[in-house]
Design a protein around this motif. Structure first.
Motif, PDB file in Angstrom:
ATOM      1  N   ILE A   1      60.148 254.161 -21.461  1.00  0.00           N
ATOM      2  CA  ILE A   1      59.632 255.424 -20.933  1.00  0.00           C
ATOM      3  C   ILE A   1      59.127 256.310 -22.074  1.00  0.00           C
ATOM      4  O   ILE A   1      58.047 256.905 -21.985  1.00  0.00           O
ATOM      5  N   ILE A   2      59.890 256.391 -23.147  1.00  0.00           N
ATOM      6  CA  ILE A   2      59.456 257.169 -24.317  1.00  0.00           C
ATOM      7  C   ILE A   2      58.160 256.605 -24.877  1.00  0.00           C
ATOM      8  O   ILE A   2      57.231 257.351 -25.206  1.00  0.00           O
TER       9      ILE A   2
ATOM     10  N   LYS B   1      55.308 257.579 -22.548  1.00  0.00           N
ATOM     11  CA  LYS B   1      54.957 258.995 -22.699  1.00  0.00           C
ATOM     12  C   LYS B   1      54.099 259.226 -23.937  1.00  0.00           C
ATOM     13  O   LYS B   1      53.096 259.941 -23.887  1.00  0.00           O
TER      14      LYS B   1
ATOM     15  N   ILE C   1      65.028 250.600 -20.834  1.00  0.00           N
ATOM     16  CA  ILE C   1      64.209 251.425 -19.943  1.00  0.00           C
ATOM     17  C   ILE C   1      63.890 252.768 -20.597  1.00  0.00           C
ATOM     18  O   ILE C   1      62.744 253.222 -20.572  1.00  0.00           O
ATOM     19  N   ARG C   2      64.889 253.388 -21.209  1.00  0.00           N
ATOM     20  CA  ARG C   2      64.661 254.677 -21.882  1.00  0.00           C
ATOM     21  C   ARG C   2      63.612 254.541 -22.982  1.00  0.00           C
ATOM     22  O   ARG C   2      62.721 255.378 -23.110  1.00  0.00           O
ATOM     23  N   ARG C   3      63.722 253.484 -23.762  1.00  0.00           N
ATOM     24  CA  ARG C   3      62.754 253.274 -24.852  1.00  0.00           C
ATOM     25  C   ARG C   3      61.354 253.009 -24.312  1.00  0.00           C
ATOM     26  O   ARG C   3      60.367 253.467 -24.888  1.00  0.00           O
TER      27      ARG C   3
ATOM     28  N   ASN D   1      74.336 249.182 -19.864  1.00  0.00           N
ATOM     29  CA  ASN D   1      73.914 250.142 -20.885  1.00  0.00           C
ATOM     30  C   ASN D   1      72.770 249.600 -21.737  1.00  0.00           C
ATOM     31  O   ASN D   1      71.934 250.375 -22.222  1.00  0.00           O
TER      32      ASN D   1
ATOM     33  N   GLU E   1      69.648 250.036 -19.590  1.00  0.00           N
ATOM     34  CA  GLU E   1      69.288 251.456 -19.597  1.00  0.00           C
ATOM     35  C   GLU E   1      68.605 251.839 -20.906  1.00  0.00           C
ATOM     36  O   GLU E   1      67.624 252.591 -20.900  1.00  0.00           O
ATOM     37  N   LEU E   2      69.109 251.320 -22.014  1.00  0.00           N
ATOM     38  CA  LEU E   2      68.499 251.607 -23.320  1.00  0.00           C
ATOM     39  C   LEU E   2      67.059 251.104 -23.374  1.00  0.00           C
ATOM     40  O   LEU E   2      66.160 251.812 -23.844  1.00  0.00           O
TER      41      LEU E   2
END
Length: 177
Positions: A98-99, A102, A94-96, A88, A91-92
Motif C-alpha cells: 500500500i505504501i 501510494k 500488504i502494508r508495504r 503478521n 499484514e506487513l
C-alpha cells in the motif's frame, strides 16, 4: 564453519553472519518458487526463522514479484500460505504494498502502480486482502481519471474483477442495494 567456531551467540559478528545466512536462504527460496514447487518452498521457508526475518521475507517477495509480474499469482499463493500460519507477515506485506502504491501514484509512476495493483489483486483473489481495499484502490484511481489511472483500474479489474463481481456486485457495478 566460522559460525561453528563462534562460541558466543550474542557476539555481534555471529549475529551478523546468522542474519546474512537467513537473508540468503529466504531470498534463494523465494526466487525459486513456481507452481510446481510451491509446497516444497513453503516447507523450506517455514523451517527458517521467518519471524525474525519477516522484513527480509516481505522485501524478498515484493522484489521477486516486481521483477517477475507474470508470476504474481504464484507469489500471491505463497503469501496466502504464509499468511495462514503467520498473519503478521501477510499484514506487513500488504502494508508495504500500500505504501509503495501510494508513492508510485503520487509520483505518477504508472509501471509501479500496475505491478503493485496486480499483486494486490491476486492477493485479493487469494483472500489475503479484503475486497474493500481493492474497491478503495479503484475509487482512488477513478476520483480524477486520467488515461493512466483508467488503464491501471482496467488492469486491476482484469486480475480480480470476477472475484469482486461475486463477492461485492454492488461495489463493482454500482447497483443500488
Amino acid at each position: 564453519m566460522m559460525m561453528e567456531q563462534q562460541a558466543d551467540k550474542k557476539d555481534e559478528q555471529y549475529q551478523r553472519m546468522s542474519w546474512e545466512k537467513l537473508k540468503k536462504k529466504i531470498h534463494g527460496q523465494v526466487n525459486k518458487v513456481n507452481v510446481g514447487n510451491i509446497v516444497l518452498v513453503v516447507r523450506e521457508l517455514l523451517q527458517e526463522n521467518v519471524i525474525r526475518g519477516k522484513g527480509l521475507l516481505a522485501r524478498s517477495i515484493i522484489q521477486a514479484q516486481t521483477f517477475s509480474p507474470s508470476f504474481s499469482h504464484v507469489y500471491a499463493a505463497l503469501v496466502s500460505i504464509i499468511n495462514s500460519k503467520f498473519p503478521n507477515i501477510g499484514e506487513l506485506i500488504i502494508r508495504r504494498l500500500i505504501i509503495q502504491f501510494k508513492r508510485a501514484f503520487k509520483n505518477l509512476n504508472k509501471a509501479t502502480c500496475v505491478t503493485v495493483s496486480t499483486f494486490l489483486g491476486h492477493l485479493a483473489n487469494q483472500r489475503v486482502v479484503h475486497e474493500l481495499l481493492i474497491l478503495e484502490l479503484l475509487l482512488v484511481l477513478m476520483k480524477d481519471p486520467t488515461d493512466d489511472s483508467i488503464e491501471i483500474a482496467v488492469n486491476l479489474l482484469k486480475v480480480c474483477g470476477q472475484m469482486l463481481s461475486q463477492v461485492t456486485p454492488q461495489g463493482t457495478f454500482g447497483k443500488a442495494l
